[in-house]
Design an enzyme around this catalytic site. Structure first.
Site, PDB file in Angstrom:
ATOM      1  N   ASN A  47       0.833  -1.212   0.000  1.00 21.94           N
ATOM      2  CA  ASN A  47       0.000   0.000   0.000  1.00 21.94           C
ATOM      3  C   ASN A  47       0.865   1.257   0.000  1.00 21.94           C
ATOM      4  O   ASN A  47       0.385   2.346   0.300  1.00 21.94           O
ATOM      5  CB  ASN A  47      -0.894   0.017   1.245  1.00 21.94           C
ATOM      6  CG  ASN A  47      -1.846  -1.160   1.277  1.00 21.94           C
ATOM      7  OD1 ASN A  47      -2.466  -1.485   0.268  1.00 21.94           O
ATOM      8  ND2 ASN A  47      -1.962  -1.806   2.423  1.00 21.94           N
ATOM      9  N   HIS A 133     -14.310  -1.206   6.498  1.00 19.93           N
ATOM     10  CA  HIS A 133     -13.183  -1.953   7.062  1.00 19.93           C
ATOM     11  C   HIS A 133     -13.555  -2.655   8.365  1.00 19.93           C
ATOM     12  O   HIS A 133     -14.366  -2.153   9.155  1.00 19.93           O
ATOM     13  CB  HIS A 133     -12.045  -0.963   7.318  1.00 19.93           C
ATOM     14  CG  HIS A 133     -10.719  -1.596   7.574  1.00 19.93           C
ATOM     15  ND1 HIS A 133     -10.203  -1.758   8.832  1.00 19.93           N
ATOM     16  CD2 HIS A 133      -9.798  -2.116   6.721  1.00 19.93           C
ATOM     17  CE1 HIS A 133      -9.013  -2.325   8.747  1.00 19.93           C
ATOM     18  NE2 HIS A 133      -8.748  -2.554   7.480  1.00 19.93           N
ATOM     19  N   GLU A 175     -15.919   4.586   3.801  1.00 23.34           N
ATOM     20  CA  GLU A 175     -14.515   4.811   3.440  1.00 23.34           C
ATOM     21  C   GLU A 175     -14.472   5.770   2.251  1.00 23.34           C
ATOM     22  O   GLU A 175     -15.441   5.860   1.499  1.00 23.34           O
ATOM     23  CB  GLU A 175     -13.842   3.485   3.052  1.00 23.34           C
ATOM     24  CG  GLU A 175     -13.687   2.555   4.229  1.00 23.34           C
ATOM     25  CD  GLU A 175     -13.017   1.232   3.869  1.00 23.34           C
ATOM     26  OE1 GLU A 175     -12.239   1.183   2.902  1.00 23.34           O
ATOM     27  OE2 GLU A 175     -13.282   0.244   4.568  1.00 23.34           O
ATOM     28  N   SER A 179     -11.016  -0.444   0.498  1.00 18.84           N
ATOM     29  CA  SER A 179      -9.718  -1.120   0.522  1.00 18.84           C
ATOM     30  C   SER A 179      -9.680  -2.396  -0.313  1.00 18.84           C
ATOM     31  O   SER A 179      -8.627  -2.774  -0.797  1.00 18.84           O
ATOM     32  CB  SER A 179      -9.316  -1.431   1.963  1.00 18.84           C
ATOM     33  OG  SER A 179     -10.331  -2.159   2.613  1.00 18.84           O
ATOM     34  N   ASP A 204     -13.384   7.189   6.638  1.00 17.42           N
ATOM     35  CA  ASP A 204     -12.062   6.583   6.803  1.00 17.42           C
ATOM     36  C   ASP A 204     -11.393   6.654   5.436  1.00 17.42           C
ATOM     37  O   ASP A 204     -11.791   5.958   4.501  1.00 17.42           O
ATOM     38  CB  ASP A 204     -12.257   5.136   7.274  1.00 17.42           C
ATOM     39  CG  ASP A 204     -10.952   4.338   7.283  1.00 17.42           C
ATOM     40  OD1 ASP A 204      -9.932   4.836   6.783  1.00 17.42           O
ATOM     41  OD2 ASP A 204     -10.984   3.199   7.791  1.00 17.42           O
ATOM     42  N   HIS A 207      -7.084   4.927   2.112  1.00 18.97           N
ATOM     43  CA  HIS A 207      -6.515   4.720   0.768  1.00 18.97           C
ATOM     44  C   HIS A 207      -6.611   5.947  -0.142  1.00 18.97           C
ATOM     45  O   HIS A 207      -6.147   5.913  -1.266  1.00 18.97           O
ATOM     46  CB  HIS A 207      -7.183   3.523   0.089  1.00 18.97           C
ATOM     47  CG  HIS A 207      -6.948   2.254   0.845  1.00 18.97           C
ATOM     48  ND1 HIS A 207      -5.802   1.511   0.707  1.00 18.97           N
ATOM     49  CD2 HIS A 207      -7.692   1.633   1.787  1.00 18.97           C
ATOM     50  CE1 HIS A 207      -5.850   0.474   1.520  1.00 18.97           C
ATOM     51  NE2 HIS A 207      -6.987   0.524   2.190  1.00 18.97           N
ATOM     52  N   LYS A 236      -0.112   3.764   4.615  1.00 19.99           N
ATOM     53  CA  LYS A 236      -0.266   3.553   3.178  1.00 19.99           C
ATOM     54  C   LYS A 236       0.518   4.625   2.425  1.00 19.99           C
ATOM     55  O   LYS A 236       1.735   4.557   2.404  1.00 19.99           O
ATOM     56  CB  LYS A 236      -1.748   3.467   2.857  1.00 19.99           C
ATOM     57  CG  LYS A 236      -2.256   2.086   3.303  1.00 19.99           C
ATOM     58  CD  LYS A 236      -3.583   2.013   3.931  1.00 19.99           C
ATOM     59  CE  LYS A 236      -3.790   0.632   4.526  1.00 19.99           C
ATOM     60  NZ  LYS A 236      -4.969   0.533   5.383  1.00 19.99           N
TER      61      LYS A 236
HETATM   62  C1  LIG Z   1      -5.447  -0.208   6.507  1.00 22.67           C
HETATM   63  C2  LIG Z   1      -6.781   0.289   6.920  1.00 22.67           C
HETATM   64  C3  LIG Z   1      -7.070   0.604   8.257  1.00 22.67           C
HETATM   65  C4  LIG Z   1      -6.130   0.255   9.362  1.00 22.67           C
HETATM   66  O1  LIG Z   1      -5.096   1.143   9.436  1.00 22.67           O
HETATM   67  P1  LIG Z   1      -3.732   0.679  10.149  1.00 22.67           P
HETATM   68  O2  LIG Z   1      -3.030   1.950  10.368  1.00 22.67           O
HETATM   69  O3  LIG Z   1      -3.058  -0.240   9.195  1.00 22.67           O
HETATM   70  O4  LIG Z   1      -4.129   0.002  11.426  1.00 22.67           O
HETATM   71  C5  LIG Z   1      -8.278   1.189   8.539  1.00 22.67           C
HETATM   72  N1  LIG Z   1      -9.183   1.434   7.570  1.00 22.67           N
HETATM   73  C6  LIG Z   1      -8.958   1.112   6.291  1.00 22.67           C
HETATM   74  C7  LIG Z   1      -9.990   1.413   5.276  1.00 22.67           C
HETATM   75  C8  LIG Z   1      -7.750   0.520   5.933  1.00 22.67           C
HETATM   76  O5  LIG Z   1      -7.539   0.179   4.672  1.00 22.67           O
END
Ligand SMILES: *Cc1c(COP(=O)(O)O)cnc(C)c1O
Length: 383
Positions: A47, A133, A175, A179, A204, A207, A236
């Site tokens: 990522n 997620h 999101e 993801s 969230d 990405h 990421k």
């Molecule tokens: C990777 C991810 C997370 C978690 O984040 P980390 O910092 O890896 O714990 C949360 N939400 C989404 C949509 C993700 O892709």
């Protein structure tokens, strides 16, 4: 049933369903290449969208920061773990994204758990996109608030949930870029529905941040939407790890007083906060990297259009190929590995049953010939 019996049964089921998850030891990797088991692969599973894990300025900042502030924060932020580097980074993030405040968390998982845990009380409801997620859905399903899921990226499905009455507050969760599918949420429509119903929206953008929007400000900025709550993560595109919650001043104060995830956990190392400031600078200046990533995405999609597996509706760095059966996805991943391309197979329960897929991720560090190699391997595997 004893613990042992329970474990054995679950593990047997996992094996029988071709769902066994295997960690592999990676001996060495860059954003483009990966060494494992004595072989070198083209890497299509990270990522690290902008290639910042290897950026000299980010690495130097972490080294300098560690020399200056030590290896670890030494305590929770509420005791003595809140350093100048954390405060500066929070101020820079809030300013960059146009929020009153930013609060740092050690991971995106922790930030999402903290937000859902703190906000959802009895009589409240959480309406979440059903592909959100696991960190969001898990927390919501354990919350005293009622969890209802709405259809993926469907404002009309959210609207149908919003019309049923609710005594308490409503939190809508989605999101920015999903993801496992790589598609973008229709944030303007979701925000409007949410506001009309008097709720709050949490996006969230794990990405999207760094990858889309002016200066890499993410999906919300790109779509002209300012949700009440935004979680961004640094594992990421930022190439490091950690996360931040963007919010208004009262919300930040409420978290600082009452969020157990912040109060009872050691702060991220100050050196990491310093490295993140360097990464933020590279993200802000990263227009050329974002353009290269977009070129790579277009290149891949053009070449993959004639494959027998369905290319999903994604314009992002996440380019899944829908395969269907678990065993087929695993076999295809193994075929690609033989051809020197490392691509992970993603299976249920991470994705819905029957939608096992290859999750191909592209980055700004990939060169056109890397993508040609992958396309060649995919066309060969298709027969
Ligand atoms: C990777 C991810 C997370 C978690 O984040 P980390 O910092 O890896 O714990 C949360 N939400 C989404 C949509 C993700 O892709």
């Amino acid at each position: 049933m004893s613990w042992q019996q329970r474990f054995r049964q679950a593990l047997d089921q996992r094996r029988a369903a071709d769902g066994w998850r295997q960690r592999r030891i990676i001996d060495e990797q860059t954003t483009r290449t990966l060494h494992s088991g004595g072989r070198c692969y083209h890497h299509f599973s990270s990522n690290d969208y902008l290639g910042l894990t290897r950026h000299p300025a980010v690495i130097a900042a972490w080294q300098q920061g560690a020399a200056l502030t030590g290896a670890g924060a030494g305590a929770s932020g509420h005791v003595t773990g809140y350093h100048r580097q954390h405060a500066d980074l929070e101020a820079q993030l809030a300013d960059w994204l146009g929020y009153e405040r930013a609060l740092l968390f050690i991971s995106g998982f922790a930030a999402n758990q903290a937000v859902i845990h703190l906000l959802g009380e009895k009589n409240d409801r959480i309406l979440a996109d059903k592909l959100s997620h696991a960190s969001l859905l898990d927390a919501a399903s354990h919350s005293p608030a009622q969890l209802r899921r709405f259809s993926h990226n469907a404002p009309e499905s959210l609207a149908a949930r919003l019309v049923s009455p609710c005594e308490g507050e409503t939190l809508v969760v989605t999101e920015g870029i999903f993801s496992m599918d790589g598609d973008s949420a229709p944030l303007a429509a979701l925000a409007q529905q949410t506001r009309q119903a008097g709720g709050w929206l949490l996006v969230d953008d794990a990405h999207g941040i760094g990858v889309v929007g002016e200066q890499g400000r993410g999906s919300c900025w790109q779509q002209g939407v300012r949700p009440e709550l935004q979680v961004i993560t640094f594992g990421k595109a930022f190439g490091v790890s950690g996360a931040a919650l963007l919010c208004d001043a009262d919300t930040a104060d409420y978290f600082l007083q009452f969020s157990r995830h912040l109060i009872y956990s050691t702060a991220m190392p100050a050196a990491q906060a310093f490295a993140l400031q360097a990464a933020l600078h590279e993200v802000q200046q990263g227009e050329a990297l974002r353009q290269r990533l977009q070129q790579n995405i277009r290149h891949f999609r053009r070449g993959a259009a004639s494959l027998p597996w369905q290319l999903m509706d994604s314009e992002s760095a996440i380019q899944p190929l829908l395969v269907g059966e678990n065993s087929e996805a695993v076999a295809l991943s193994a075929r690609l590995a033989e051809a020197g391309c490392w691509v992970s197979a993603i299976r249920p329960p991470t994705v819905p049953p029957g939608t096992a897929r290859l999750r191909i991720t592209l980055t700004a560090a990939h060169r056109p010939e890397d993508i040609d190699r992958l396309l060649e391997a995919l066309h060969d595997a298709a027969g």
